[in-house]
Design a protein around this motif. Sequence first.
Motif, PDB file in Angstrom:
ATOM      1  N   HIS A 127     -11.472   1.947  -8.440  1.00 64.13           N
ATOM      2  CA  HIS A 127     -10.185   2.453  -8.911  1.00 64.13           C
ATOM      3  C   HIS A 127      -9.464   3.216  -7.799  1.00 64.13           C
ATOM      4  N   THR A 128      -8.281   2.753  -7.470  1.00 63.85           N
ATOM      5  CA  THR A 128      -7.499   3.331  -6.378  1.00 63.85           C
ATOM      6  C   THR A 128      -7.240   4.817  -6.579  1.00 63.85           C
ATOM      7  N   ARG A 129      -6.837   5.206  -7.772  1.00 65.02           N
ATOM      8  CA  ARG A 129      -6.499   6.621  -7.989  1.00 65.02           C
ATOM      9  C   ARG A 129      -7.710   7.527  -7.812  1.00 65.02           C
ATOM     10  N   PHE A 130      -8.892   7.054  -8.173  1.00 71.44           N
ATOM     11  CA  PHE A 130     -10.098   7.867  -8.006  1.00 71.44           C
ATOM     12  C   PHE A 130     -10.485   7.943  -6.533  1.00 71.44           C
ATOM     13  N   TYR A 131     -10.684   6.807  -5.888  1.00 69.33           N
ATOM     14  CA  TYR A 131     -11.231   6.800  -4.533  1.00 69.33           C
ATOM     15  C   TYR A 131     -10.249   7.252  -3.470  1.00 69.33           C
ATOM     16  N   SER A 132      -8.956   7.117  -3.693  1.00 63.13           N
ATOM     17  CA  SER A 132      -7.987   7.575  -2.687  1.00 63.13           C
ATOM     18  C   SER A 132      -8.068   9.091  -2.501  1.00 63.13           C
ATOM     19  N   ARG A 133      -8.540   9.806  -3.497  1.00 62.73           N
ATOM     20  CA  ARG A 133      -8.686  11.266  -3.376  1.00 62.73           C
ATOM     21  C   ARG A 133      -9.691  11.659  -2.295  1.00 62.73           C
ATOM     22  N   PHE A 134     -10.556  10.734  -1.925  1.00 67.16           N
ATOM     23  CA  PHE A 134     -11.595  11.004  -0.930  1.00 67.16           C
ATOM     24  C   PHE A 134     -11.265  10.378   0.429  1.00 67.16           C
ATOM     25  N   GLY A 135     -10.050   9.859   0.548  1.00 68.39           N
ATOM     26  CA  GLY A 135      -9.626   9.280   1.816  1.00 68.39           C
ATOM     27  C   GLY A 135      -9.814   7.786   1.935  1.00 68.39           C
ATOM     28  N   PHE A 136     -10.181   7.120   0.857  1.00 69.46           N
ATOM     29  CA  PHE A 136     -10.284   5.663   0.892  1.00 69.46           C
ATOM     30  C   PHE A 136      -8.885   5.063   0.904  1.00 69.46           C
ATOM     31  N   GLU A 137      -8.727   3.998   1.683  1.00 72.66           N
ATOM     32  CA  GLU A 137      -7.459   3.291   1.807  1.00 72.66           C
ATOM     33  C   GLU A 137      -7.707   1.799   1.605  1.00 72.66           C
ATOM     34  N   PRO A 138      -6.665   1.064   1.215  1.00 70.13           N
ATOM     35  CA  PRO A 138      -6.849  -0.388   1.108  1.00 70.13           C
ATOM     36  C   PRO A 138      -7.363  -0.954   2.439  1.00 70.13           C
ATOM     37  N   SER A 139      -8.371  -1.779   2.363  1.00 66.81           N
ATOM     38  CA  SER A 139      -9.028  -2.300   3.567  1.00 66.81           C
ATOM     39  C   SER A 139      -8.111  -3.178   4.409  1.00 66.81           C
ATOM     40  N   VAL A 140      -7.102  -3.789   3.780  1.00 68.14           N
ATOM     41  CA  VAL A 140      -6.212  -4.676   4.530  1.00 68.14           C
ATOM     42  C   VAL A 140      -5.460  -3.920   5.621  1.00 68.14           C
ATOM     43  N   ARG A 141      -5.337  -2.603   5.493  1.00 63.96           N
ATOM     44  CA  ARG A 141      -4.691  -1.799   6.551  1.00 63.96           C
ATOM     45  C   ARG A 141      -5.465  -1.870   7.857  1.00 63.96           C
TER      46      ARG A 141
END
Length: 159
Positions: A116-130
Motif C-alpha cells: 500500500h502506497t500510503r503506508f510504505y511511503s511514510r518510511f521513504g519507499f518510492e515507486p520503483s520505476v523512478r
Amino acid sequence: MIKIRRETPLDYAIVAEIYQLAFGQDNEGNLVDSIRQSDRYIPELSLVAELDGTVVGHILFSYIDLVGAENWQVLGLAPIAVTPQFQNQGIGSALVQAGLAAAETMGESLVIVLGHTRFYSRFGFEPSVRYGIESPWAVPEEVFMVKLVNYPPSTGVPV
C-alpha cells in the motif's frame, strides 16, 4: 509498550497464527515457513512485536534478486502482519522502522516491497520505476516500491 525483537523458533507457531488471523488464510504463513527454510532467510531481519509479553506482529525481510544488466542481491519486505485486534496502533509501523534500521546497520543497500502506497511511503519507499526497476508482476506501478537504505543521494541504483 511495544517491544521489537528477533524472532526465535519458539515464536513460529504464534507467528503462523498471526498470519492466519490477519489474512484469513495460510498463504502468508506458508511463505514465511518457506523462506525460513531457504538460503534467502536472514534471521536478523525476521522480527516480532511483543505487547505486554505477547507476540502480536511479525515482519520478514529476505534476500531477493534484482535482475538487470547485472544481478544484485537486495532485500524484499514480505510479509508483515499484526493480530487484527492490535492493528492501527502503530505496531506495523514499529516493525517496519525496526526492520529498516536493522537492514541499514547490516549494510544492506535496497529494500523492495509490493504494498500500500500510503503506508510504505511514510518510511521513504518510492515507486520503483523512478529508479528504472520494473515489477515482474502485472501490478500498478505505484505499489511496487523501493527504499534506498545505504546509498548517498547522488549515487545511482545498481540496475
